[in-house]
Design an enzyme around this catalytic site. Structure first.
Site, mmCIF file in Angstrom:
data_model
loop_
_atom_site.group_PDB
_atom_site.id
_atom_site.type_symbol
_atom_site.label_atom_id
_atom_site.label_comp_id
_atom_site.label_asym_id
_atom_site.label_seq_id
_atom_site.Cartn_x
_atom_site.Cartn_y
_atom_site.Cartn_z
ATOM 1 N N LYS A 80 40.851 96.639 58.805
ATOM 2 C CA LYS A 80 41.355 95.279 58.521
ATOM 3 C C LYS A 80 40.244 94.243 58.692
ATOM 4 O O LYS A 80 40.519 93.055 58.781
ATOM 5 C CB LYS A 80 42.507 94.934 59.465
ATOM 6 C CG LYS A 80 43.724 95.817 59.319
ATOM 7 C CD LYS A 80 44.788 95.364 60.315
ATOM 8 C CE LYS A 80 45.913 96.365 60.422
ATOM 9 N NZ LYS A 80 46.751 96.114 61.608
ATOM 10 N N ARG B 258 33.050 120.349 62.434
ATOM 11 C CA ARG B 258 32.481 121.043 63.593
ATOM 12 C C ARG B 258 32.198 120.109 64.761
ATOM 13 O O ARG B 258 32.581 120.383 65.906
ATOM 14 C CB ARG B 258 31.165 121.737 63.189
ATOM 15 C CG ARG B 258 31.337 122.996 62.394
ATOM 16 C CD ARG B 258 30.197 123.151 61.390
ATOM 17 N NE ARG B 258 30.400 122.178 60.333
ATOM 18 C CZ ARG B 258 31.100 122.444 59.234
ATOM 19 N NH1 ARG B 258 31.546 123.642 59.017
ATOM 20 N NH2 ARG B 258 31.325 121.507 58.331
ATOM 21 N N THR B 259 31.495 119.013 64.496
ATOM 22 C CA THR B 259 31.037 118.165 65.599
ATOM 23 C C THR B 259 32.214 117.518 66.326
ATOM 24 O O THR B 259 32.296 117.545 67.554
ATOM 25 C CB THR B 259 30.072 117.082 65.057
ATOM 26 O OG1 THR B 259 29.103 117.714 64.233
ATOM 27 C CG2 THR B 259 29.375 116.352 66.173
ATOM 28 N N ARG C 288 29.898 108.940 65.555
ATOM 29 C CA ARG C 288 29.281 109.309 64.273
ATOM 30 C C ARG C 288 29.430 108.132 63.323
ATOM 31 O O ARG C 288 30.512 107.537 63.220
ATOM 32 C CB ARG C 288 29.935 110.548 63.668
ATOM 33 C CG ARG C 288 29.426 110.783 62.238
ATOM 34 C CD ARG C 288 29.818 112.092 61.662
ATOM 35 N NE ARG C 288 29.072 113.180 62.282
ATOM 36 C CZ ARG C 288 29.044 114.422 61.807
ATOM 37 N NH1 ARG C 288 29.707 114.717 60.700
ATOM 38 N NH2 ARG C 288 28.360 115.373 62.409
ATOM 39 N N HIS D 261 20.739 113.759 64.782
ATOM 40 C CA HIS D 261 21.956 114.498 65.148
ATOM 41 C C HIS D 261 21.550 115.389 66.330
ATOM 42 O O HIS D 261 21.407 116.608 66.214
ATOM 43 C CB HIS D 261 22.432 115.319 63.952
ATOM 44 C CG HIS D 261 23.830 115.852 64.067
ATOM 45 N ND1 HIS D 261 24.554 115.851 65.250
ATOM 46 C CD2 HIS D 261 24.645 116.428 63.140
ATOM 47 C CE1 HIS D 261 25.744 116.392 65.031
ATOM 48 N NE2 HIS D 261 25.821 116.738 63.768
HETATM 49 N N1 CP Z 1 26.968 120.219 61.466
HETATM 50 C C1 CP Z 1 27.809 119.177 61.372
HETATM 51 O O1 CP Z 1 27.503 118.057 61.782
HETATM 52 O O2 CP Z 1 29.021 119.470 60.812
HETATM 53 P P1 CP Z 1 30.228 118.431 60.683
HETATM 54 O O3 CP Z 1 29.832 117.394 59.679
HETATM 55 O O4 CP Z 1 31.416 119.255 60.238
HETATM 56 O O5 CP Z 1 30.468 117.806 62.017
#
Ligand code: CP
Length: 347
Positions: free
Chosen positions: A109, A81-82, A131, A161
């Site tokens: 590497k 999603r993100t 991320r 988040h």
């Molecule tokens: N909600 C969320 O962070 O989903 P993803 O891990 O799919 O990005």
């Protein structure tokens, strides 16, 4: 119950070390955490996202606000999603988007994170969306990038988040109105390992939510959870009683060390949200989940797919919220509510 006086206030927050997020004029430069931002800033993100929600309904879903800007998605950890909604958000703002595949990059590497960043930076990009499995990674990157680059935290370890939390606030506001003070919001599940829960709790308290509750077994709660300004419950039906919003969380097994739970079946017996248990919440309560959902572990399919579920709306709203954060951090906010003047012919 939490004494309101113990909840963080705008006077107390917004003046701490986390505020590398703001430039010297108080504008959003990086978006790393909902902690330390005042209600004005959070409401501005929601209002800006509201204007972009219209763009996402048009036949031509594009505005030129970030034309000429280059956004780099740096995902060191899995995401559906993100990552995709950040990419769509950037493209709908007419930015150029670079998705770095970490598993095939030179990081595999032995190149250090800083060396990877400096090499990408040399390509004259404007924003990193990051991320990482390590808590604090986004702050580290923000502290080490060139001054012209903005960093958005797309999830760091169990820390934060923030764009997920803001799309969750957007979903709540769309369904329950602007006055969070009237609301009882219950967050259920693995609070201990959840960066989403931490960011949600900060945002809900900054928006002066009436009653923020967490519901979990003791093994899935941080020891200092009450200091975050929440009411703690260990029984699901008591915790969600008369709730306006029920937010379910996934068991973050990848972050668990040792046996914190007897079994997934037993967890579902005690904490799984079923239609029957949902009767304890208000009749018009909405059910949310940041995803990915584990059916039959924290939520029954009848609830996940049921009339009260707004789980897929959360995903859709994520595009508008990420468009808002990208334009605000790059200083290219829309001039009008619905971006009509900036539209490239969409209707
Ligand atoms: N909600 C969320 O962070 O989903 P993803 O891990 O799919 O990005």
């Amino acid at each position: 119950m939490v004494n309101k006086a113990t909840k963080p206030t705008d006077a107390l927050i917004g003046h701490d070390a986390w505020n590398i997020q703001l430039d010297k004029n108080g504008h959003l430069k990086h978006f790393l955490t909902t902690e330390g931002l005042g209600s004005d800033m959070l409401i501005k993100i929601l209002d800006t996202a509201e204007s972009f929600a219209n763009v996402n309904q048009k036949s031509v879903k594009k505005v030129p606000l970030l034309r000429g800007k280059t956004i780099v998605n740096l995902f060191f950890e899995a995401s559906t999603r993100t990552r995709t909604t950040f990419e769509l958000a950037a493209k709908r703002l007419s930015a150029d988007v670079l998705n770095i595949n970490i598993s095939t990059s030179a990081t595999s590497k032995g190149e250090t994170l800083l060396d990877t960043l400096q090499n990408i930076q040399a390509m004259h990009c404007d924003m990193f969306v990051v991320r990482h499995s390590d808590s604090g990674a986004a702050h580290y990157i923000a502290n080490n990038v060139a001054p012209n680059i903005s960093v958005i935290n797309a999830g760091d370890g169990s820390h934060a988040h923030p764009t997920q939390a803001m799309l969750d606030m957007f979903t709540i506001r769309r369904n329950k109105g602007e006055n969070f003070g009237n609301l009882r919001v219950a967050i259920v599940g693995d609070i201990m390992h959840s960066r989403v829960a931490r960011s949600q709790i900060h945002a809900l308290n900054t928006l002066n939510t009436g009653d923020v509750r967490v519901i979990a077994p003791r093994t899935l709660l941080p020891v200092d959870i009450e200091s975050m300004g929440v009411n703690v419950f260990h029984d699901l039906e008591t915790g969600i009683k008369d709730a306006d919003v029920v937010i379910m969380l996934r068991l973050q097994k990848e972050r668990m060390t040792g046996a914190l739970l007897p079994s997934e079946q037993e967890y579902f017996q005690l904490y799984g949200l079923t239609e029957e248990r949902l009767l304890a919440a208000k009749d018009d309560a909405i059910v949310m989940h940041p995803g990915p959902i584990n059916r039959g572990v924290e939520i029954d399919s009848n609830v996940a797919d049921g009339a009260r579920s707004v789980i897929l709306d959360q995903v859709s709203y994520g595009i508008a919220v990420r468009m808002a954060v990208m334009t605000m951090t790059l200083g290219r906010e829309p001039e009008t509510d619905d971006n009509k003047e900036n539209s490239e012919g969409g209707q």
